[in-house]
Scaffold this motif. Structure first.
Motif, PDB file in Angstrom:
ATOM      1  N   ASN A  85       0.851  -1.193   0.000  1.00 58.65           N
ATOM      2  CA  ASN A  85       0.000   0.000   0.000  1.00 58.65           C
ATOM      3  C   ASN A  85       0.882   1.236   0.000  1.00 58.65           C
ATOM      4  N   ALA A  86       0.970   1.912  -1.154  1.00 59.24           N
ATOM      5  CA  ALA A  86       1.854   3.071  -1.283  1.00 59.24           C
ATOM      6  C   ALA A  86       1.413   4.229  -0.429  1.00 59.24           C
ATOM      7  N   ASN A  87       0.142   4.294  -0.073  1.00 62.66           N
ATOM      8  CA  ASN A  87      -0.383   5.407   0.719  1.00 62.66           C
ATOM      9  C   ASN A  87      -0.341   5.133   2.220  1.00 62.66           C
ATOM     10  N   GLN A  88       0.201   4.004   2.623  1.00 65.33           N
ATOM     11  CA  GLN A  88       0.276   3.691   4.050  1.00 65.33           C
ATOM     12  C   GLN A  88       1.196   4.684   4.744  1.00 65.33           C
ATOM     13  N   ASP A 100       5.092   5.638  -0.287  1.00 64.04           N
ATOM     14  CA  ASP A 100       5.513   6.154  -1.589  1.00 64.04           C
ATOM     15  C   ASP A 100       6.521   7.288  -1.430  1.00 64.04           C
ATOM     16  N   ALA A 101       6.255   8.218  -0.476  1.00 64.64           N
ATOM     17  CA  ALA A 101       7.179   9.329  -0.245  1.00 64.64           C
ATOM     18  C   ALA A 101       8.511   8.829   0.309  1.00 64.64           C
ATOM     19  N   ALA A 102       8.469   7.802   1.143  1.00 59.58           N
ATOM     20  CA  ALA A 102       9.703   7.233   1.686  1.00 59.58           C
ATOM     21  C   ALA A 102      10.547   6.614   0.567  1.00 59.58           C
ATOM     22  N   ILE A 103       9.876   5.934  -0.361  1.00 58.50           N
ATOM     23  CA  ILE A 103      10.616   5.334  -1.485  1.00 58.50           C
ATOM     24  C   ILE A 103      11.260   6.423  -2.340  1.00 58.50           C
ATOM     25  N   GLU A 104      10.547   7.517  -2.562  1.00 61.68           N
ATOM     26  CA  GLU A 104      11.124   8.625  -3.335  1.00 61.68           C
ATOM     27  C   GLU A 104      12.336   9.223  -2.634  1.00 61.68           C
ATOM     28  N   GLU A 105      12.256   9.325  -1.308  1.00 59.91           N
ATOM     29  CA  GLU A 105      13.397   9.868  -0.553  1.00 59.91           C
ATOM     30  C   GLU A 105      14.606   8.945  -0.664  1.00 59.91           C
TER      31      GLU A 105
END
Length: 234
Positions: A85-88, A100-105
């Motif tokens: 779940n990317a929005n978790q 999702d934001a953590a993966i981008e970072e």
């Protein structure tokens, strides 16, 4: 029987005294000529050393930027696999952030590292290209400076436009320097056998030559007188 029993008794007493004098080896001590079981030593030391090696390898990978980029790539891969779940929302350092934001970072670290590695490779290529071209370029620059100086001579204002300073006039030689220079020139001439103009005039080659002249055919009606040419002097 009495003698034999006495000898046995003395022997047993001697063995008891030896046992009292020589204490049994302590399992945690190593005596001269005695040591613990090698297996027990290996078992007691191997876990610590193995842990040190593992910690050292881990520190090397995390401290090295390229190795850390590889680790971050694995973090991204594991996150995508186990956090579908990317929005978790998760909490990191007291702040809430989505997967999702953590993966981008995490990906930004890999992107920066890849850009630096590419820039370093390009810079190395440019350094090698410059190094190969410098000899010819330096020779050209030196020749062009010589051309400018030859064209404008000692005109300081014009040379300043080219970023050049007028050539410095040679400092006058002192009497001692003149004497030293003259002595060096004389030593050079003596070593080379060089002769001055006056010395060359008194040097002549030795030539032995004779001129033989034959008389021409006599003209009709008369005899031509014989002519003798002078012999040249050496």
């Amino acid at each position: 029987m009495g003698a034999a029993s006495g000898a046995i008794a003395r022997a047993s007493v001697g063995e008891q005294e030896k046992e009292r004098k020589i204490p049994p080896p302590h399992p945690d001590r190593v005596f001269e000529g005695r040591q613990r079981d090698p297996g027990s030593i290996a078992r007691s030391r191997s876990p610590a050393r193995g842990g040190e090696r593992r910690n050292k390898a881990t520190n090397t990978n995390t401290n090295n930027k390229n190795g850390k980029a590889t680790l971050v790539g694995q973090l991204i891969s594991g996150t995508k696999k186990h956090f579908t779940n990317a929005n978790q929302a998760i909490t990191l350092g007291g702040a809430s952030i989505t997967i999702d934001a953590a993966i981008e970072e995490l990906q930004s670290f890999i992107d920066y590292r890849a850009a630096v590695v590419a820039a370093q490779a390009a810079a190395k290529t440019k350094v090698l290209a410059e190094r190969a071209a410098l000899p010819a370029l330096n020779a050209f620059i030196k020749a062009f400076i010589g051309f400018v100086r030859l064209t404008f001579g000692p005109q300081a204002d014009v040379l300043a436009d080219f970023g050049l300073a007028p050539a410095k006039a040679p400092a006058p030689l002192t009497a001692e320097k003149k004497a030293v220079a003259a002595a060096k020139r004389k030593a050079t001439r003596d070593a080379r056998g060089t002769k001055g103009a006056k010395a060359k005039k008194v040097i002549h080659g030795n030539v032995n030559a004779e001129l033989v002249v034959t008389s021409a055919a006599p003209a009709a009606g008369g005899n031509a007188p014989a002519t003798t040419a002078p012999t040249p002097k050496a």
